[in-house]
Write an enzyme that holds these catalytic residues in place. Sequence first.
Site, PDB file in Angstrom:
ATOM      1  N   GLU A  46     -82.409 -53.688 -18.220  1.00  0.00           N
ATOM      2  CA  GLU A  46     -83.429 -52.689 -17.881  1.00  0.00           C
ATOM      3  C   GLU A  46     -84.663 -52.954 -18.757  1.00  0.00           C
ATOM      4  OE1 GLU A  46     -82.524 -48.998 -19.803  1.00  0.00           O
ATOM      5  OE2 GLU A  46     -83.622 -47.790 -18.311  1.00  0.00           O
ATOM      6  N   ASN A 109     -89.182 -46.556 -13.441  1.00  0.00           N
ATOM      7  CA  ASN A 109     -88.313 -47.483 -14.172  1.00  0.00           C
ATOM      8  C   ASN A 109     -87.614 -48.279 -13.078  1.00  0.00           C
ATOM      9  OD1 ASN A 109     -86.374 -48.778 -15.674  1.00  0.00           O
ATOM     10  ND2 ASN A 109     -85.934 -47.001 -16.983  1.00  0.00           N
ATOM     11  N   LYS A 126     -85.148 -46.176 -10.763  1.00  0.00           N
ATOM     12  CA  LYS A 126     -84.117 -45.405 -11.461  1.00  0.00           C
ATOM     13  C   LYS A 126     -84.143 -43.919 -11.088  1.00  0.00           C
ATOM     14  CE  LYS A 126     -82.395 -44.779 -16.213  1.00  0.00           C
ATOM     15  NZ  LYS A 126     -82.680 -45.173 -17.639  1.00  0.00           N
ATOM     16  N   GLU A 145     -87.811 -40.816 -21.359  1.00  0.00           N
ATOM     17  CA  GLU A 145     -87.881 -41.338 -19.986  1.00  0.00           C
ATOM     18  C   GLU A 145     -88.353 -40.272 -19.005  1.00  0.00           C
ATOM     19  OE1 GLU A 145     -83.926 -43.994 -20.285  1.00  0.00           O
ATOM     20  OE2 GLU A 145     -85.124 -44.316 -18.492  1.00  0.00           O
ATOM     21  N   CYS A 171     -79.132 -48.397 -16.028  1.00  0.00           N
ATOM     22  CA  CYS A 171     -78.733 -47.714 -17.249  1.00  0.00           C
ATOM     23  C   CYS A 171     -77.969 -46.403 -17.044  1.00  0.00           C
ATOM     24  CB  CYS A 171     -79.948 -47.514 -18.144  1.00  0.00           C
ATOM     25  SG  CYS A 171     -79.440 -47.346 -19.854  1.00  0.00           S
ATOM     26  N   ASN A 196     -80.454 -50.125 -21.654  1.00  0.00           N
ATOM     27  CA  ASN A 196     -80.855 -50.013 -23.060  1.00  0.00           C
ATOM     28  C   ASN A 196     -80.117 -48.780 -23.566  1.00  0.00           C
ATOM     29  OD1 ASN A 196     -83.704 -51.613 -23.861  1.00  0.00           O
ATOM     30  ND2 ASN A 196     -83.413 -51.317 -21.682  1.00  0.00           N
TER      31      ASN A 196
HETATM   32  N1  ING Z   1     -80.027 -45.101 -21.980  1.00  0.00           N
HETATM   33  C1  ING Z   1     -78.844 -44.396 -22.274  1.00  0.00           C
HETATM   34  C2  ING Z   1     -77.743 -44.579 -21.242  1.00  0.00           C
HETATM   35  O1  ING Z   1     -77.521 -43.812 -20.361  1.00  0.00           O
HETATM   36  C3  ING Z   1     -77.791 -42.422 -23.123  1.00  0.00           C
HETATM   37  C4  ING Z   1     -79.091 -42.949 -22.557  1.00  0.00           C
HETATM   38  C5  ING Z   1     -77.273 -42.949 -24.300  1.00  0.00           C
HETATM   39  C6  ING Z   1     -77.100 -41.434 -22.456  1.00  0.00           C
HETATM   40  C7  ING Z   1     -76.056 -42.471 -24.803  1.00  0.00           C
HETATM   41  C8  ING Z   1     -75.892 -40.964 -22.938  1.00  0.00           C
HETATM   42  C9  ING Z   1     -75.368 -41.465 -24.124  1.00  0.00           C
HETATM   43  O2  ING Z   1     -77.051 -45.579 -21.402  1.00  0.00           O
HETATM   44  C10 ING Z   1     -80.770 -45.159 -20.844  1.00  0.00           C
HETATM   45  N2  ING Z   1     -81.889 -45.902 -20.899  1.00  0.00           N
HETATM   46  O3  ING Z   1     -80.458 -44.538 -19.829  1.00  0.00           O
END
Ligand code: ING
Length: 303
Positions: A46, A109, A126, A145, A171, A196
């Site tokens: 991503e 995104n 996204k 985001e 993601c 990410n």
């Molecule tokens: N990053 C993370 C993901 O869904 C996240 C946000 C991190 C959500 C940890 C929940 C726990 O992998 C992105 N860019 O969506």
Amino acid sequence: SRVLTVGAAQLGPIALNESRKVVVERLVSLLEQAARHGCDLVVYPELALTTFFPRWYFEDQAQVDAFFERQMPGPDTQPLFDTARKLGVGFCLGYAELTQEDGRARHFNTSILVDQAGEIVGKYRKVHLPGHAEHEPWRAFQHLEKRYFETGNLGFPVFRAFGGVIGIAICNDRRWSETYRVMGLQGVEMVLIGYNTPVHNPPAPEHDNLSNFHNELVMQAGAYQNGTWVVGVAKAGHEEGVDQIGNSIIVAPSGEIVGACSTLGDELAIARCDLDLTQSYKNTVFNFAMHREPHAYGLIVER
Ligand code: ING
């Protein structure tokens, strides 16, 4: 059998001041490596052209827009498309898309699918935007985001390419079972997902030690429950002060992990994926026509 040789092209950190030219050189190097190993398709993370900029709060929209691409391919990314065509290797690339639609600037995104002739054959924006929309200084780092992107407006399409049915997600999408099922209902055979993912999630630090487990859990479940291959590819490592997971994996329709990266840098994991293996699940345990009961699922789509 319909074997598709796939390269998961994990990226290590991209610095805030790293030029697109330098990043594209890293992407081209992975594409050339993939070609040497007989890959047909390479999957990048991503937002693969820049650092993960939603980790900061920017007052000035011009600073935010500097992370976006106004054309694809553009001058900076053309070398990647040219190499794909020259080597006959397609790719999936995540990037921040700035476009004019309905008379106004739109920010998405986005991820595109490019075939072995270097042509864009699919695009996805996204849908599940995690994080928050306002500056929240209590956090060690932001996840804005919801501020910088609009919710994707293309649904969850699938594309006939590479001899099969290919889907794209980005993601956070991978954590939602609906993502896979909407594509499963369209016969998807391989879902390509860049991500990410910070190790630390400020609202729920108690989950941090389970980051890789949850990463694998959701993609293995999505693969098995929809009889599809799933390729998950990280932007990994310590990027501008934030540790992001690696754990890039290639998951078979059985749910088994058949390929994986083992570093937090630029690394190519390769697997030979027989798309016909999806049939063993789509025609039996997950034969939707025979076994699904949509009349019982109404709550899932009610607001
Ligand atoms: N990053 C993370 C993901 O869904 C996240 C946000 C991190 C959500 C940890 C929940 C726990 O992998 C992105 N860019 O969506």
